[in-house]
Motif scaffolding. Structure first.
Motif, PDB file in Angstrom:
ATOM      1  N   PRO A   1       0.848  -1.064  -0.003  1.00 28.32           N
ATOM      2  CA  PRO A   1       0.012  -0.107   0.207  1.00 28.32           C
ATOM      3  C   PRO A   1       0.849   1.227  -0.059  1.00 28.32           C
ATOM      4  N   TYR A   2       1.782   1.198   0.633  1.00 22.41           N
ATOM      5  CA  TYR A   2       3.069   2.450   0.809  1.00 22.41           C
ATOM      6  C   TYR A   2       3.439   2.597  -0.506  1.00 22.41           C
ATOM      7  N   PHE A   3       3.781   1.768  -1.205  1.00 17.60           N
ATOM      8  CA  PHE A   3       4.349   1.767  -2.563  1.00 17.60           C
ATOM      9  C   PHE A   3       3.445   2.358  -3.588  1.00 17.60           C
ATOM     10  N   TRP A   4       2.189   1.630  -3.448  1.00 13.71           N
ATOM     11  CA  TRP A   4       1.114   2.199  -4.279  1.00 13.71           C
ATOM     12  C   TRP A   4       0.700   3.615  -4.109  1.00 13.71           C
ATOM     13  N   LEU A   5       0.616   4.059  -2.960  1.00 12.08           N
ATOM     14  CA  LEU A   5       0.046   5.379  -2.604  1.00 12.08           C
ATOM     15  C   LEU A   5       1.275   6.204  -2.650  1.00 12.08           C
ATOM     16  N   PHE A   6       2.421   6.039  -2.512  1.00 11.17           N
ATOM     17  CA  PHE A   6       3.369   7.195  -2.346  1.00 11.17           C
ATOM     18  C   PHE A   6       4.566   7.189  -3.252  1.00 11.17           C
ATOM     19  N   GLU A   7       4.611   5.833  -3.720  1.00 11.99           N
ATOM     20  CA  GLU A   7       5.839   6.002  -4.642  1.00 11.99           C
ATOM     21  C   GLU A   7       5.289   5.968  -6.090  1.00 11.99           C
ATOM     22  N   LEU A   8       4.130   4.987  -6.425  1.00  9.34           N
ATOM     23  CA  LEU A   8       3.515   5.199  -7.771  1.00  9.34           C
ATOM     24  C   LEU A   8       2.652   6.500  -8.001  1.00  9.34           C
ATOM     25  N   TRP A   9       1.551   6.752  -7.086  1.00  5.41           N
ATOM     26  CA  TRP A   9       0.870   7.754  -7.279  1.00  5.41           C
ATOM     27  C   TRP A   9       1.340   9.328  -6.595  1.00  5.41           C
ATOM     28  N   GLY A  10       2.405   9.172  -5.950  1.00  6.76           N
ATOM     29  CA  GLY A  10       3.069  10.064  -5.326  1.00  6.76           C
ATOM     30  C   GLY A  10       3.271  11.470  -6.183  1.00  6.76           C
TER      31      GLY A  10
END
Length: 473
Positions: free
Chosen positions: A355-364
């Motif tokens: 979830p961290y990578f999806w929300l903050f790395e990908l969509w950040g």
């Protein structure tokens, strides 16, 4: 309050909450990384590693080196492996359809002769046709596999994997140099704990450093601001990011430039996904899924001491392609394994890391651009005071600088690889300047990669120009 003002207020509050959650999570990752690195330093045991080196029962390691047009640095890379301190080692270099002299330089330098090398049929497949296999007369553990390229690093790795005979498999890039004890250190977790199935080490840019006989003998920060910024990026990614996620037992990425896997587990997941741009992370997530669904105890770990030195891009054109590819690959990866996100069945990986990578790395990047646009609109219509925006940007930039300096501090205090005062000053200056020039460019490259993944564009590796290593006379 008008409907427009109400929507703007909600967006502003949502963005504030987003950044707050991001910084809280990443702050926890930094704390975990500090504890992880400190624990490694505290329990560093040279006697244990010496016993592993002298133990004939230590698990053998097969090192895979995929190489496509790597004539500039392939000899130094292979030389560093031949001089590695490890009791049982085989090296398989894959010339993946090179159009330069990569293969010929290897054949001439290491006295390779064409010879049949048996293939292990264990379910891992390759796409590109094998042209020939060679074995060194002077170094029997050195093998060269020449194959037709299909434009995928993963296919080169899978082709070499079919020739591996050791229980552990290590992957490094053809432009990389391992420190003499790197394999010993990264394999130690497998010796200490039989539940370890994968381990990753640190990758740092070799740009600016001096190489002698396949060994980095003088570590030096590169001269350009672009390359220094990448040094900081790698420090943040490994000494902060991966060390922190490893401490939380939620490590999602082991770099394909320096990672070790148990051969049986890697075979069971089918090797690398030939269609994936993020084939290294894909392998790690597939391993997590396999063993979680089997309810098997296992560990995926990061070791902060061993270093693989690798050449990084020196021009904006090359680095822009690389970063778009990374973002594109992350989008593909999270889309492929989307059914794992937010599911307790997959532990901290599914509930926290993904979830961290999806929300903050990908969509950040998209959310950050929306936030800046909303702030500008708010100032234009008088809905927010300009000083609020200035404070917000200042805090954001200061936090970015603080993370970079924290990573540099971990490197200097714990490992001391960059010892010159001029290097530390140059890297510190790069940390201060990065948010003002590199961060906007990086946001744009990441957005383009995200768009490519959403559109389902065919993934492509592109061309990476090599300069080779700087050698002493």
């Amino acid at each position: 309050m008008s409907p427009v003002e109400w929507v703007f207020t909600v967006v502003t509050l949502a963005l504030t909450l987003y950044y707050l959650v991001h910084h809280v999570i990443f702050g926890s990752v930094i704390i975990g990384a500090t504890v992880h690195v400190a624990r490694e330093q505290r329990w560093e045991d040279e006697n244990t590693q010496a016993l592993t080196f002298s133990n004939p029962l230590a698990p053998g390691v097969s090192v895979i080196v995929p190489a496509h047009n790597e004539e500039a640095g392939i000899l130094q890379s292979v030389q560093s492996l031949l001089e590695a301190r490890y009791p049982s080692l085989e090296i398989i270099v894959v010339d993946d359809g090179s159009s330069d002299a990569t293969a010929q330089r290897l054949i001439d330098t290491f006295d390779l002769e064409e010879r049949y090398v048996p293939v292990v049929e264990d379910g891992v497949q390759q796409v590109g046709r094998t042209i020939a296999t060679y074995r060194s007369r002077r170094h029997p553990g050195l093998v060269l596999l020449r194959k037709a390229s299909v434009g995928r690093r993963s296919d080169a790795v899978n082709a070499a994997f079919r020739l591996c005979s050791k229980p552990l498999v290590c992957m490094i890039d053809g432009d990389s140099i391992l420190e003499p004890d790197a394999l010993l250190r990264v394999a130690q977790p497998f010796v200490d704990d039989p539940t370890v199935v994968a381990a990753g080490g640190v990758v740092l840019p070799s740009n600016g450093s001096t190489v002698e006989r396949g060994r980095v003998v003088d570590v030096k920060a590169p001269g350009t601001m672009l390359e220094r910024t990448q040094v900081l990026e790698y420090m943040r990614a490994f000494l902060v990011g991966r060390a922190g996620w490893s401490a939380a037992n939620g490590l999602m990425i082991i770099s394909g430039a320096f990672g070790v896997f148990r051969r049986d587990v890697m075979a069971e997941v089918g090797g690398l996904d030939e269609t994936s741009l993020a084939e290294d992370a894909d392998l790690v997530v597939a391993t997590h899924r396999l063993l979680k669904e089997r309810r098997q105890d296992y560990r995926v770990v990061f070791v902060a001491e061993p270093v693989c030195w690798s050449e990084t891009p020196s021009t904006l054109a090359v680095i822009s392609r690389q970063r778009r590819r990374w973002s594109h690959g992350l989008g593909e990866l999270l889309g492929k394994f989307r059914d794992m996100i937010g599911r307790p069945r997959y532990g901290r990986l599914g509930m926290l890391t993904m979830p961290y990578f999806w929300l903050f790395e990908l969509w950040g990047p998209v959310i950050e651009l929306v936030g800046f646009a909303a702030a500008i609109v708010g100032i234009a219509f008088g809905w927010i005071a300009p000083w609020v925006f200035v404070v917000f940007v200042a805090v954001s930039f200061l936090l970015s600088i603080a993370v970079s300096l924290a990573a540099l501090l971990v490197e200097v205090v714990a490992f001391g690889r960059y010892r010159r005062l001029s290097d530390m000053a140059g890297l510190s200056l790069a940390a201060v300047l990065e948010p003002f020039w590199f961060r906007p460019l990086h946001l744009w490259w990441r957005v383009r990669g995200l768009i490519a993944s959403l559109r389902g564009e065919k993934a492509a590796w592109g061309v990476m120009t090599r300069r080779g290593f700087s050698e002493t006379p």
